[in-house]
Motif scaffolding. Structure first.
Motif, short mmCIF file in Angstrom:
data_model
loop_
_atom_site.label_atom_id
_atom_site.label_comp_id
_atom_site.label_asym_id
_atom_site.label_seq_id
_atom_site.Cartn_x
_atom_site.Cartn_y
_atom_site.Cartn_z
N PRO A 578 0.91 -1.05 0.03
CA PRO A 578 -0.16 -0.10 0.10
C PRO A 578 0.93 1.20 0.05
N TRP A 579 2.23 1.24 0.32
CA TRP A 579 3.02 2.31 0.31
C TRP A 579 3.89 2.45 -1.00
N THR A 580 4.14 1.42 -1.63
CA THR A 580 4.92 1.62 -2.51
C THR A 580 3.86 1.54 -4.05
N ASN A 581 2.78 1.29 -4.01
CA ASN A 581 1.79 1.21 -5.06
C ASN A 581 0.08 1.49 -4.56
N PRO A 582 0.02 2.51 -3.89
CA PRO A 582 -1.30 2.83 -3.16
C PRO A 582 -2.33 2.79 -4.06
N GLU A 583 -2.16 3.26 -5.61
CA GLU A 583 -3.17 3.21 -6.54
C GLU A 583 -3.72 1.88 -6.91
N GLY A 584 -2.66 0.85 -6.66
CA GLY A 584 -2.99 -0.40 -6.71
C GLY A 584 -4.05 -1.10 -5.94
N TYR A 585 -4.22 -0.63 -4.63
CA TYR A 585 -5.08 -0.80 -3.67
C TYR A 585 -6.36 0.09 -3.73
N GLU A 586 -6.25 1.41 -4.32
CA GLU A 586 -7.56 2.05 -4.09
C GLU A 586 -8.38 2.02 -5.37
N LYS A 587 -7.64 1.77 -6.55
CA LYS A 587 -8.51 1.62 -7.66
C LYS A 587 -9.58 0.76 -7.68
N HIS A 588 -9.51 -0.41 -7.19
CA HIS A 588 -10.72 -1.51 -6.93
C HIS A 588 -11.01 -1.77 -5.63
N ASN A 589 -11.04 -0.59 -4.99
CA ASN A 589 -11.40 -0.69 -3.25
C ASN A 589 -12.68 -0.24 -3.42
N PRO A 590 -13.48 -1.34 -2.50
CA PRO A 590 -14.94 -1.27 -2.43
C PRO A 590 -15.52 0.01 -1.65
N ILE A 591 -14.63 0.25 -0.85
CA ILE A 591 -14.97 1.48 0.24
C ILE A 591 -15.13 2.69 -0.48
N ARG A 592 -14.52 2.85 -1.71
CA ARG A 592 -14.50 4.11 -2.39
C ARG A 592 -16.02 4.42 -2.92
N PHE A 593 -16.67 3.21 -2.95
CA PHE A 593 -18.02 3.60 -3.55
C PHE A 593 -19.21 3.35 -2.92
N ALA A 594 -18.87 3.60 -1.42
CA ALA A 594 -20.14 3.36 -0.57
C ALA A 594 -21.06 4.21 -0.60
N ASP A 595 -20.90 5.51 -1.30
CA ASP A 595 -22.09 6.26 -1.52
C ASP A 595 -23.25 5.76 -2.29
N ARG A 596 -22.75 4.82 -3.22
CA ARG A 596 -23.71 4.18 -4.29
C ARG A 596 -24.59 2.84 -3.88
N TRP A 597 -24.05 2.57 -2.62
CA TRP A 597 -24.60 1.17 -1.87
C TRP A 597 -26.13 1.41 -1.48
N LYS A 598 -27.09 0.45 -2.27
CA LYS A 598 -28.19 0.47 -1.85
C LYS A 598 -29.08 -0.99 -1.63
N THR A 599 -28.27 -1.91 -2.17
CA THR A 599 -28.97 -3.26 -2.17
C THR A 599 -28.84 -3.96 -1.03
N PRO A 600 -29.94 -4.74 -0.53
CA PRO A 600 -30.16 -5.41 0.82
C PRO A 600 -28.78 -6.34 0.77
N MET A 601 -28.32 -6.48 2.09
CA MET A 601 -27.28 -7.50 1.89
C MET A 601 -27.10 -8.34 3.55
N LEU A 602 -26.84 -9.45 3.18
CA LEU A 602 -26.49 -10.46 4.43
C LEU A 602 -25.16 -10.59 4.48
N VAL A 603 -24.36 -10.12 5.62
CA VAL A 603 -23.21 -10.23 6.00
C VAL A 603 -22.90 -11.46 6.88
N ILE A 604 -21.85 -12.14 6.56
CA ILE A 604 -21.54 -13.27 7.24
C ILE A 604 -19.83 -13.47 7.61
N HIS A 605 -19.51 -13.46 8.92
CA HIS A 605 -18.12 -13.71 9.15
C HIS A 605 -17.76 -14.59 10.40
N GLY A 606 -16.61 -15.06 10.31
CA GLY A 606 -16.03 -15.89 11.35
C GLY A 606 -15.05 -15.25 12.11
N ALA A 607 -15.15 -15.31 13.59
CA ALA A 607 -14.21 -14.68 14.43
C ALA A 607 -12.80 -15.11 14.00
#
Length: 668
Positions: A578-607
């Protein structure tokens, strides 16, 4: 044991309960004379909420099937003694994992080892006189000293740990300094085990998924060849596994593959002992590079790549009895196929390519292997070496399968990104009626260098959705395996690019081709990279799906680099740090497009998921809740990247299917 199957005679649609009810075959081993197979069978015990494994025996022609062990404890990983009369295996009968043995004629099993630590893997020497055992020890200590140190740590009131290098945690385990080392012991269990990796701050087998395929005896039974990653502080970002040779007279490992900075593994000696075959990658830092077959004249000869011209990545291999061929498995266009390779010319011949082949072994003039596919779990089969006379050996699940109804699978292809051919599968809903319209479950595989191939999966099985009345669609987008290395490599630096185009064009293709699919009622589901893609879709394809399911997926690719365990993976796919190629992590980073989110979602995760940290799932749910998007969180405090416990699997499937039903079947 809990009985899963219902009493009615009429077959019923396939469910998660049927999935759990299947007998799971593993670790088949052909006897020295080629007439019998010993193998392990796992059954699910719902009352204990875990699996139970025992050993079975069958003749090569499928006759004489019998259960060899029936102890309440688990018995697994069988190995034949060279005399063909005795089977060695691992068991927890004594309260820890130790080596036991039993006569194939029956009788009581006898304990071979009584070591203070668990034996995790083992092999028996060709002459039957020695065992090589894998145990986790603190470097430079004996098993007894390690056990003493563990007891002291357990009784210590201060529980903090100090780290001065990575890994801090790996897959689902916090590191405590122990390493998996190989030890030598007499086959009768007497004497003290000798560390064959003295002073090596490294593991064999590798963690978390390595097994006894990573080490082998030399043909004279006087040494072993093994693979390990002995790279010091670079362990978390290196894929430089090397082969080492150690003799029992002088247990100082000698590196055999120093010249290759990439992955070397899976050593297998030819029957005459004159050639060592192994698998090797060529690009360091890339875990999805192509595994080539390499031949080395033993012991001091040069290594030569045998399969450079063959654009497939080998998964397993075994020598023919005459040493003229290698029988290998490799993914190929949605299947995992069986091939024969001529060791002189490198010429490849396909032997079987329907379903998922694994564990190939030679039994006289036939090849024995495990095979599963969309409509059946693994059973054992054999085939002649010319690819003819395919025969079933076991049918352990025949009666169970007769009591369920499954959907019909079909492979398809379409012009994907850049109009390049992309493959996928559909599975029709149970009780399919072409005059009806069916909602669609759109499954997205993980990896991303993976595949939704013709395989009976125990976590993402399309038949569970087909049994609930869904059409299932699975697409092997650019980055998937089994379609040539260039296709796999195409995802580097482009996580949200080519794969998304393939998914978009693939869904459009199937909805047009199969008129019975309701393109207005589609839900997308994915785990790992598939979970990342769900989050990417939420902001970059926000109007297509009625609902989404994100299992263990990254929301923030930049932060995920610092959360995860194996750093070589993001460093290769995102072309740096992320420090040698920050653009490589940012260009396809989902958080960048959070303003467009609107679809219902089920989130699942294991501790216990240390590959995709739980904070990623919690962050995704926080985002959804803060934006007022209909959402649910299913959190497993006792699961890792996968959901493995039976009752958790039932809860997972019930929750996911109810979520799909809510948005794709009910009137909202």
């Amino acid at each position: 044991m809990t009985t899963f199957l219902r009493g009615e005679e009429t077959p019923h649609p396939f469910t998660v309960h049927d999935l759990l009810a299947m007998d799971r075959i593993s670790s088949p081993q052909v006897s020295p004379n080629g007439t019998q197979i010993v193998f392990a069978v796992r059954v699910t015990d719902l009352e204990e909420n875990k699996g139970h494994t025992s050993l079975w025996l069958v003749n090569i022609d499928g006759t004489g099937l019998k259960r060899l062990t029936s102890h309440p404890a688990n018995d697994w990983d069988p190995v034949w003694h060279p005399d063909g009369k005795t089977v060695y295996f691992l068991s927890t009968r004594s309260g820890s994992s130790q080596v036991w043995k039993i006569s194939v004629e029956g009788g009581e099993a006898q304990q071979v080892t009584t070591l203070p630590l668990d034996v995790n893997h083992f092999l028996l020497s060709p002459d039957g006189k020695r065992l090589v055992l894998a145990m986790e020890v603190f470097v430079g200590t004996s098993p007894e000293e390690t056990k003493k140190q563990l007891n002291e740590m357990e009784n210590r009131k201060a529980k903090g740990r100090i780290y001065d290098r990575l890994f801090v945690r790996h897959w689902d385990t916090w590191m405590d300094g122990r390493r998996s080392h190989l030890f030598l012991l007499n086959s009768d269990g007497n004497g003290s085990p000798v560390d064959l990796m003295p002073g090596m701050d490294a593991d064999c087998p590798s963690r978390p998924f390595g097994g006894r395929e990573e080490f082998t005896f030399t043909p004279d039974s006087k040494g072993i060849v093994f693979t390990t990653k002995n790279v010091g502080s670079e362990e978390a970002w290196s894929t430089n596994f090397d082969l080492y040779h150690v003799t029992f007279e002088n247990p100082e490992p000698r590196c055999l593959t120093q010249s290759n900075p990439a992955w070397d593994t899976m050593p297998v000696f030819s029957p005459d002992g004159k050639t060592l075959a192994y698998l090797a990658m060529s690009r360091p830092g890339y875990e999805a590079d192509r595994f080539r077959v390499v031949l080395k004249a033993w012991p001091e000869g040069q290594s030569q790549v045998l399969t450079e011209a063959w654009d497939r990545s080998v998964k397993e291999m075994v020598w023919s009895k005459d040493g003229k061929k290698l029988f290998v498995t490799a993914e190929e266009i949605g299947q995992t196929a069986l091939f024969a390779i001529d060791v002189k010319t490198g010429q490849v011949k396909r032997i079987w390519n329907k379903g998922t082949v694994q564990w190939p072994q030679v039994a006289n003039n036939r090849i024995v292997f495990g095979l599963d596919h969309f409509c059946s779990p693994v059973e054992l089969y054999s085939i002649r070496m010319d690819g003819k006379d395919f025969r079933a050996i076991t049918q352990l699940n025949k009666e169970k399968l007769a009591k369920v109804k499954m959907g019909e699978p079909e492979q398809f292809s379409f012009p994907g990104w850049n109009d390049e051919t992309v493959y996928g599968y559909i599975v029709k809903p149970v009780d399919f009626d072409p005059s009806q319209k069916y909602p669609v479950a759109f499954l997205i595989h993980g990896g991303p260098q993976g595949s939704f191939g013709n395989h009976f999966h125990y976590r993402w099985n399309p038949q569970v959705y087909a049994g609930r009345g869904y059409a299932v669609v699975m697409i092997d987008f650019h980055g998937s395996t089994g379609y040539g290395q260039a296709f796999t490599d195409a995802i580097q630096g482009d996580w949200g690019g080519k794969p998304l185009v393939d998914l978009q064009k693939g869904l459009e293709f199937v909805v047009k081709k199969y008129s019975w699919m309701d393109g207005n009622r589609v839900g997308a589901l994915g785990a790992s990279f598939g979970g990342y893609m769900i989050n990417w879709i939420a902001g970059n394809w926000p109007d297509r799906f009625k609902c989404l399911v994100c299992h263990d997926g990254n929301l923030d690719e930049k932060m995920a680099y610092f959360d995860t365990d194996e750093l070589w993976f993001p460093e290769w796919d995102h072309e740096g740090t992320p420090w040698t190629n920050p653009e490589g992590y940012e260009k396809h980073n989902p958080i960048r497009f959070a303003d467009r989110w609107k679809t219902p979602m089920l989130v699942i995760h294991g501790a216990k998921d240390f590959r995709v940290a739980e904070t990623q799932g919690l962050s995704t749910f926080t985002l959804l809740q803060r934006k007022g998007i209909p959402s649910k969180l299913l959190y497993f405090p006792d699961e890792n990247h996968w959901v493995l416990k039976p009752h958790n699997s039932i809860l997972w499937h019930d929750t996911v299917l109810d979520w799909l039903d809510q948005w794709l079947k009910e009137v909202n």
